[in-house]
Design an enzyme around this catalytic site. Structure first.
Site, PDB file in Angstrom:
ATOM      1  N   ASP A 141     -12.746   6.761  -0.283  1.00  0.00           N
ATOM      2  CA  ASP A 141     -11.321   6.663   0.032  1.00  0.00           C
ATOM      3  C   ASP A 141     -10.807   8.055   0.371  1.00  0.00           C
ATOM      4  OD1 ASP A 141      -8.688   6.091   0.352  1.00  0.00           O
ATOM      5  OD2 ASP A 141      -8.299   5.511  -1.717  1.00  0.00           O
ATOM      6  N   LYS A 145       3.770  11.116  -3.656  1.00  0.00           N
ATOM      7  CA  LYS A 145       2.738  10.470  -4.479  1.00  0.00           C
ATOM      8  C   LYS A 145       1.906  11.489  -5.243  1.00  0.00           C
ATOM      9  CE  LYS A 145      -1.079   7.153  -4.000  1.00  0.00           C
ATOM     10  NZ  LYS A 145      -1.823   6.303  -3.026  1.00  0.00           N
ATOM     11  N   GLU A 167      -7.271   1.156  -5.341  1.00  0.00           N
ATOM     12  CA  GLU A 167      -7.454   1.191  -3.898  1.00  0.00           C
ATOM     13  C   GLU A 167      -8.892   0.898  -3.462  1.00  0.00           C
ATOM     14  OE1 GLU A 167      -5.888   4.980  -2.900  1.00  0.00           O
ATOM     15  OE2 GLU A 167      -3.788   4.342  -3.031  1.00  0.00           O
ATOM     16  N   ASP A 210       0.872  -1.173   0.000  1.00  0.00           N
ATOM     17  CA  ASP A 210       0.000   0.000   0.000  1.00  0.00           C
ATOM     18  C   ASP A 210       0.909   1.222   0.000  1.00  0.00           C
ATOM     19  OD1 ASP A 210      -1.868   1.958   0.268  1.00  0.00           O
ATOM     20  OD2 ASP A 210      -2.530   1.397   2.284  1.00  0.00           O
TER      21      ASP A 210
END
Length: 294
Positions: free
Chosen positions: A205, A86, A183, A25
């Site tokens: 999310d 990210k 995800e 992850d």
């Protein structure tokens, strides 16, 4: 579907080769690596028992530091301590509307922005590769051998450039990519929805850098993504930035601090302002129970 192993008549069939695979992850704020043991997903901790790895990379004078070691230098060496990389994956300088919020010196480069550090200009792919390399080394130390493949989660809204950048980072880190898993789909599987009744599910999310929602349809154990949408610049980092920008006027007048709280005697009413947060190792995380009745 049954699989048959074919061998010569006078030779005994060899044992099935054992391969080590992991799941990663790769988050904006924290990352982790896990594997499957006896049919259950198990997070692989570090030598001190900490399951999470802060998604932070520091390029110091003595080498590259990741995780908690890099997090300790966020304040004294901010330009060489890269966080939330990210959010920069597959993006150019023109795509960064909030570039001035970062303490880095960005350099425009073909295809992707680069960050100037004491070790030279680094792309988000190279920074992510250093983080993935640390996760790979943790997995190899825990499993006792070389990793043959990895499944890495990515946000559902990631475009082709961002997905390719994630694959390139894994390749630099020496990790063969088995699959990039969205995800929301990973969250649905983690909560056992693949064994639930067929239907349509909404998966939210909310992460450190993104907030999105996906509509999934479950049919015969297979998830189909019907729609996905979200904001790639809305997450925990943005919440902290907004809270820091609108801090109380009496913040500088605080005199007494107890357990991360600041007591202000000069305010009209006695108020307590939270100025720090506990480290990830001390937070309480909800456990996933697949057997919970729905």
């Amino acid at each position: 579907m049954a699989l048959f192993q074919i061998s010569e008549p006078d030779e005994a069939p060899g044992p099935h080769p054992r391969k080590r695979a992991i799941g990663i992850d790769l988050g904006t704020t924290n990352s982790l690596v896990a594997t499957v043991r006896s049919g259950l997903a198990v997070v692989l901790p570090d030598s001190e028992g900490r399951p999470l790895v802060p998604s932070i990379v520091r390029y110091g004078e003595e080498g590259v530091e990741t995780g908690y070691a890099a997090m300790a230098h966020q304040t004294d060496d901010p330009q060489n301590t890269i966080i939330s990389v990210k959010r920069l994956m597959g993006r150019g300088l023109a795509d960064l509307a909030d570039a001035r919020r970062f303490p880095y010196r960005f350099v425009e480069a073909p295809g992707m922005v680069r960050i100037t550090t004491r070790n030279g200009a680094k792309s988000p792919v190279e920074v992510s590769a250093d983080l993935l390399r640390a996760l790979r080394e943790r997995a190899e130390a825990s499993l006792g051998g070389r990793i043959e493949g990895a499944v890495v989660t990515v946000p559902a809204y990631f475009d082709d450039a961002q997905r390719q950048a994630t694959k390139d980072a894994a390749q630099l880190a020496g990790l063969p990519i088995l699959r990039l898993l969205n995800e929301p789909t990973a969250a649905a599987i983690a909560y056992g929805l693949d064994n639930a009744s067929e239907g349509v599910y909404a998966i939210y999310d909310l992460g450190g850098g993104t907030f999105d929602i996906s509509i999934l349809r479950l049919s015969r154990g297979v998830f189909e993504v019907l729609a996905t949408n979200g904001d790639s610049a809305l997450g925990g980092d943005d919440f902290e930035f907004s809270a820091g920008s609108s801090r109380p006027r009496n913040y500088r007048r605080c005199r007494r601090r107890t357990r991360g709280f600041c007591w202000s005697r000069h305010a009209r009413r006695r108020k307590i302002y939270r100025i720090t947060r506990p480290p990830p190792s001390r937070r309480r995380w909800p456990t996933v129970n697949r057997s919970t009745s729905r």
